[in-house]
Design an enzyme around this catalytic site. Structure first.
Site, PDB file in Angstrom:
ATOM      1  CD  GLN A   1     -15.591 -15.730  27.904  1.00 29.48           C
ATOM      2  OE1 GLN A   1     -16.802 -15.636  27.802  1.00 29.48           O
ATOM      3  NE2 GLN A   1     -14.810 -16.090  26.896  1.00 29.48           N
TER       4      GLN A   1
ATOM      5  CG  HIS B   1     -16.788 -19.026  30.356  1.00 26.50           C
ATOM      6  ND1 HIS B   1     -15.424 -19.151  30.331  1.00 26.50           N
ATOM      7  CD2 HIS B   1     -17.184 -18.987  29.059  1.00 26.50           C
ATOM      8  CE1 HIS B   1     -15.005 -19.188  29.063  1.00 26.50           C
ATOM      9  NE2 HIS B   1     -16.055 -19.097  28.270  1.00 26.50           N
TER      10      HIS B   1
HETATM   11 ZN    ZN Z   1     -15.966 -19.172  26.235  1.00 24.52          ZN
END
Ligand code: ZN
Length: 209
Positions: free
Chosen positions: A56, A159
Site C-alpha cells: 500500500q 494485500h
Molecule cells: Zn487495505
C-alpha cells in the site's frame, strides 16, 4: 520528531495487484526495512487506519502492521464494538505471514481500505484465524485472533497476495463512506442486507452456496 508520511497507493496501481515477496531474516534487520516500518507506522497513524501492508506504500514485500487504538473506538457505540468483537489492539509488525482459518463461519460487516479511499462495502470474513510469521526483530510470532482482529489480519494478508477487499465484497453493498455514514452505519447488518437486496442468511451459511 521527524515523521515520514508515505504516499498511500490507490486501487489501480500495479503494486497492489502483485504477490509480495518474503523478506529474509537479514533484510528484516536491515536499516532500510526498520526505517520502512517506522514510516509505515507514522503513515498509518496519520491516515488514521487500523492496518497497513507494505504494497500500500509501494513496496511489494510480505510485511504489514496493525494497530487499533482505544481512541479510535471512542465514538463507536458500545453495542457495535461488542457485535464486531472489536477491542484495542497494540501496534504489531508481522512479516512473512502464513494464514490458517480456524473457524470458517463467515462474519459480515462493512470494511474499508486506505487504498480504496472514500468507499466501503460488506465483506464476509472467517470468524477465527491463526497467523504464523515473524516480528520486526525476526522472532517467531503466533497469533490466534477472532472478531475484528481476525478481520484486520485477513484484510492485510490479502494485500500481500495482491488482493483487495473489492475481490470478496458483496458488490451491491459498495458505497461511499459518506453514504455509509448517512444511511447505513447505525443499522444492523441483517437490515442493511434486506434493504440492499442481499440474502443475509445465505451469505452466513456457506453450505447453502
Ligand atoms: Zn487495505
Amino acid at each position: 520528531m521527524n515523521q515520514t508520511i508515505l504516499k498511500l497507493r490507490q486501487t489501480g496501481e500495479p503494486v497492489l495487484r502483485q504477490p509480495a515477496r518474503p523478506l529474509s531474516e537479514e533484510e528484516i534487520h536491515s536499516p532500510e526495512i526498520q526505517r520502512l516500518i517506522v514510516s509505515m507506522r507514522d503513515t498509518l497513524r496519520d491516515a488514521p487506519g487500523v492496518g497497513l501492508a507494505a504494497p500500500q506504500v509501494g513496496f511489494s514485500l510480505q510485511l504489514f502492521i496493525v494497530e487499533d487504538r482505544a481512541e479510535y473506538q471512542q465514538d463507536v457505540p458500545q453495542e457495535q464494538l461488542a457485535e464486531r468483537g472489536r477491542l484495542p489492539l497494540p501496534f504489531q509488525v508481522i512479516v512473512n505471514p502464513k494464514l490458517t482459518i480456524i473457524d470458517p463461519m463467515p462474519k459480515l460487516f462493512f470494511e474499508g481500505c486506505l487504498s480504496v479511499a472514500g468507499f466501503s462495502a460488506l465483506v464476509p470474513r472467517a470468524a477465527k484465524v491463526r497467523v504464523e510469521g515473524s516480528d520486526e526483530k525476526g522472532e517467531q510470532l503466533l497469533i490466534e485472533a477472532e472478531g475484528w482482529h481476525a478481520r484486520i489480519l485477513q484484510h492485510e494478508i490479502d494485500h500481500l497476495q495482491g488482493k483487495l477487499y473489492l475481490d470478496s465484497m458483496l458488490p451491491r453493498s459498495f458505497m461511499t463512506t459518506a453514504n455509509h455514514a448517512r444511511f447505513w452505519r447505525d443499522k444492523p447488518v441483517c437490515e442493511v442486507c434486506a434493504a440492499l437486496g442481499l440474502n443475509f442468511s445465505q451469505i452466513l451459511n456457506p453450505s447453502s452456496y
